[in-house]
Design a protein around this motif. Sequence first.
Motif, mmCIF file in Angstrom:
data_model
loop_
_atom_site.group_PDB
_atom_site.id
_atom_site.type_symbol
_atom_site.label_atom_id
_atom_site.label_comp_id
_atom_site.label_asym_id
_atom_site.label_seq_id
_atom_site.Cartn_x
_atom_site.Cartn_y
_atom_site.Cartn_z
ATOM 1 N N PHE A 1 87.536 75.448 -3.129
ATOM 2 C CA PHE A 1 87.734 74.945 -4.478
ATOM 3 C C PHE A 1 88.498 75.943 -5.342
ATOM 4 N N ILE A 2 88.062 77.185 -5.353
ATOM 5 C CA ILE A 2 88.712 78.192 -6.193
ATOM 6 C C ILE A 2 90.145 78.440 -5.735
ATOM 7 N N ASP A 3 90.376 78.486 -4.435
ATOM 8 C CA ASP A 3 91.748 78.678 -3.938
ATOM 9 C C ASP A 3 92.666 77.556 -4.406
ATOM 10 N N GLN A 4 92.171 76.315 -4.383
ATOM 11 C CA GLN A 4 92.970 75.187 -4.844
ATOM 12 C C GLN A 4 93.386 75.371 -6.308
ATOM 13 N N LEU A 5 92.460 75.790 -7.134
ATOM 14 C CA LEU A 5 92.764 75.977 -8.548
ATOM 15 C C LEU A 5 93.665 77.187 -8.776
ATOM 16 N N LYS A 6 93.341 78.282 -8.135
ATOM 17 C CA LYS A 6 94.062 79.535 -8.384
ATOM 18 C C LYS A 6 95.486 79.489 -7.846
ATOM 19 N N THR A 7 95.651 78.956 -6.659
ATOM 20 C CA THR A 7 96.982 78.893 -6.043
ATOM 21 C C THR A 7 97.951 78.068 -6.880
ATOM 22 N N ASN A 8 97.421 77.067 -7.552
ATOM 23 C CA ASN A 8 98.272 76.164 -8.326
ATOM 24 C C ASN A 8 98.271 76.458 -9.818
ATOM 25 N N ASN A 9 97.794 77.655 -10.193
ATOM 26 C CA ASN A 9 97.774 78.065 -11.610
ATOM 27 C C ASN A 9 97.166 76.976 -12.492
ATOM 28 N N ASP A 10 96.036 76.473 -12.052
ATOM 29 C CA ASP A 10 95.392 75.361 -12.738
ATOM 30 C C ASP A 10 94.689 75.867 -14.002
ATOM 31 N N PRO A 11 95.030 75.322 -15.178
ATOM 32 C CA PRO A 11 94.410 75.798 -16.420
ATOM 33 C C PRO A 11 92.933 75.437 -16.541
ATOM 34 N N ARG A 12 92.415 74.628 -15.620
ATOM 35 C CA ARG A 12 90.980 74.334 -15.625
ATOM 36 C C ARG A 12 90.150 75.489 -15.082
ATOM 37 N N LEU A 13 90.786 76.401 -14.339
ATOM 38 C CA LEU A 13 90.030 77.479 -13.690
ATOM 39 C C LEU A 13 89.233 78.315 -14.688
ATOM 40 N N PRO A 14 89.832 78.833 -15.772
ATOM 41 C CA PRO A 14 89.029 79.641 -16.702
ATOM 42 C C PRO A 14 88.002 78.824 -17.489
ATOM 43 N N VAL A 15 88.190 77.524 -17.562
ATOM 44 C CA VAL A 15 87.216 76.652 -18.216
ATOM 45 C C VAL A 15 85.989 76.473 -17.333
ATOM 46 N N ILE A 16 86.224 76.384 -16.037
ATOM 47 C CA ILE A 16 85.180 76.042 -15.080
ATOM 48 C C ILE A 16 84.413 77.256 -14.579
ATOM 49 N N ALA A 17 85.110 78.380 -14.340
ATOM 50 C CA ALA A 17 84.523 79.473 -13.561
ATOM 51 C C ALA A 17 84.573 80.821 -14.271
ATOM 52 N N VAL A 18 83.574 81.642 -13.955
ATOM 53 C CA VAL A 18 83.542 83.034 -14.407
ATOM 54 C C VAL A 18 83.173 83.930 -13.228
ATOM 55 N N THR A 19 83.493 85.204 -13.378
ATOM 56 C CA THR A 19 82.983 86.235 -12.473
ATOM 57 C C THR A 19 82.300 87.298 -13.336
ATOM 58 N N PHE A 20 81.495 88.136 -12.710
ATOM 59 C CA PHE A 20 80.746 89.141 -13.458
ATOM 60 C C PHE A 20 81.208 90.551 -13.122
ATOM 61 N N THR A 21 81.290 91.360 -14.185
ATOM 62 C CA THR A 21 81.445 92.802 -14.067
ATOM 63 C C THR A 21 80.280 93.410 -14.813
ATOM 64 N N GLY A 22 79.365 93.992 -14.083
ATOM 65 C CA GLY A 22 78.131 94.435 -14.717
ATOM 66 C C GLY A 22 77.366 93.225 -15.220
ATOM 67 N N THR A 23 77.066 93.229 -16.513
ATOM 68 C CA THR A 23 76.372 92.087 -17.108
ATOM 69 C C THR A 23 77.317 91.211 -17.926
ATOM 70 N N THR A 24 78.603 91.449 -17.761
ATOM 71 C CA THR A 24 79.597 90.730 -18.551
ATOM 72 C C THR A 24 80.315 89.686 -17.704
ATOM 73 N N ALA A 25 80.336 88.452 -18.208
ATOM 74 C CA ALA A 25 81.059 87.375 -17.532
ATOM 75 C C ALA A 25 82.477 87.302 -18.074
ATOM 76 N N THR A 26 83.429 87.133 -17.186
ATOM 77 C CA THR A 26 84.815 86.956 -17.592
ATOM 78 C C THR A 26 85.396 85.734 -16.901
ATOM 79 N N ASN A 27 86.233 85.024 -17.630
ATOM 80 C CA ASN A 27 86.889 83.851 -17.040
ATOM 81 C C ASN A 27 88.350 84.134 -16.696
#
Length: 516
Positions: free
Chosen positions: A296-322
Motif C-alpha cells: 500500500f505505501i509503495d503504491q502511494l509513495k512511488t506515484n507521489n500520491d498527495p493522500r500519503l501524508p493525510v493517511i500515514a505517519v511515522t514516528f521519531t521518538g515520541t513525535t509523529a511525522t507525515n
Amino acid sequence: MPRFKIYHSILALGLMAGFSSCDKDFEKINTNPNASTNPNADYLFSQAILRGNYIYDRAYFYTSYLNAGMYVQHYATYKDVNGSGVGDKYGLSDQYHGFYFLYLYPNVLNTLNESIRAAQKKGLTNKVATGRIWRALQFQRLTDIYGDIPYKDALKGHIDGSFLPAYTPQSEIYDDLLKELDESIAALDATKPTFGAADFIYQGDVAKWKKFGYSLMLRIAMRMTKVDETKARTWAQKAITGGVIENAADNASVAYFNTGQTYNYNPIAFELVGQDYKSDAYGDANQEGGKFSKTFIDQLKTNNDPRLPVIAVTFTGTTATNDPVLAKGLPNGTLSKPVDFKTYSEPNPATILAFNSPVLVITNAEMAFLLAEAALRNWTNANTASAYFKKGIENNMRNWAKFGPAGVISENAINDYTAAHPLNTGGSVNDQMNQIHTQFWIALLLDEQESYANWRRTGYPQLTPVNVTGNQTGGVIPRRFPYLRNERSNNKVNYDNAVSRQGTDNLLTRVWWDKQ
C-alpha cells in the motif's frame, strides 16, 4: 449534520427506552417489564445505524482490520495473532472469522426487523423503506464474506419458534436484495413522515435515501459481472438511470464526536486505537504489531500520491511525522518485529484515528469508479470511463477533508496527480480495469470488507500472496470467511446442506459471485 448525542446516550436501552409503558403497578408477577407490543421504530433504527457501523465489541477490528484489510494488503503485522495466524498469515480462527456472523444477526439485523415491523404497524412507509434499504446493506456485507447464509428463514425465532434457519443460496439472496432495493426506492415519498433526526445518515432526506438505494443497487449489480453479466448489466443500468451518489453532498456518512461517552466516538478509530495504535505506543508498542503494508505505501509513495501524508505517519521518538519521504510499509508475512519497527508507517492520528472523524458508508468516489467500469463495458454513455476515473480520484481526495484540517488536499495537488495519472484509454480492457480498481482499492481504505469483495471480483490490484509456514491456504489469499463453528453442531442439518451446496467450509471456497 444535526448532532445526535442524545441518541447515543440511550443506545444500550434502545430496545425499551422508546417503548410504551407497561402497567405502572406491575401487579402480575409473570409480566415481563422489558417486553413491549409497541416498540419505537425511531430508536431502533438509530441503534441499527450505529451498530451497523461496528460500534460494539470487535466487529470492525476482527473482520475488517485483522482479516479483510490484511488480505487486501492495506495493512500488515509482524505477529501471528494470538497464535492463530489470521490476517496476512492466512491462518484460521473461529474467534476472528466467525465473529461477524455472531455479531450481525442479534445486534443489527434483529433490531432493524423490529424497527421495520413497528413502522409497518403504523403505516409509516418511508420508515419501512429506509429500514429495508439499510438492512439490504447489512445482508450484502454478511453474504459477501460467508456466501450462503441464513436469510429467508433468519430472525424468526421469537415469531414462530424457528431457531434453526436454513441457509439461502447467495444467488437467491442477491436476487432478493435487488428486489428489496427496487421496491423500497419506489416506496419512498417526500410528502410522508420520515425518521428525521433519528436518521444519523441523511436526517430523513428521501431524495438522498433514493440515491443511496440506487448506489447500493449498482454495487450489488457490479458484483455479479463474473457470474451473470446479463443480469449485472440490467441492474447496473437501472441503478444508473435512477441516479447514484455523484456529489459530495449526497455521500452517506455518520458523524461522530470526541467528547462524552464512547458511543460518540468514531467506532473505527476507537477500535484501531484501543486494540493496536494506542496513543502512548509511539509507533513501537503497537498491541497487535500492525502497520500499513509495503504494498500500500509503495503504491502511494512511488506515484507521489498527495493522500500519503493525510493517511500515514511515522514516528521519531515520541513525535509523529507525515513526511512522505520517511514513509515505508511493513511487508506482509513478516514474522518477527523489525528492530526499526517504529519507523514503519501507520494510520495518521489526526485523520484516521481521530474520534471525531466520520464513517463514510457509500460515497461519490466509489460510485465514480464503478461508473468508470460500467462505461468501459459500454453499459453507460453518460460520461467516458476516463472522465469517471478522474472524478473517482478527485472525489476520494476531496472526501479526506471530512476528516478535519489534516485531511485537506489542495486543488493544485489533486490536479497535478490526476494530470500525471490519466486512464490509459489506449491500453487493453484489462490494463484499464487494473488502473480503475487499483485506484478504487486506495479509495476504499477503511471500508475493508468492500475492498476485499471488490478485489475478489476483479483481481485488481494484482497482489502477491505470502506463504508462511503453517498457513491454511497453501499461500493463496483467502476467498471467504468460514462460518461460525457453533453452526456445525447447533444448526447441523442446515449447515451441512449449505456446505454441500457451496463447497468446503474453509478459506479457499469461493462464494457464488466469485466462481471462476
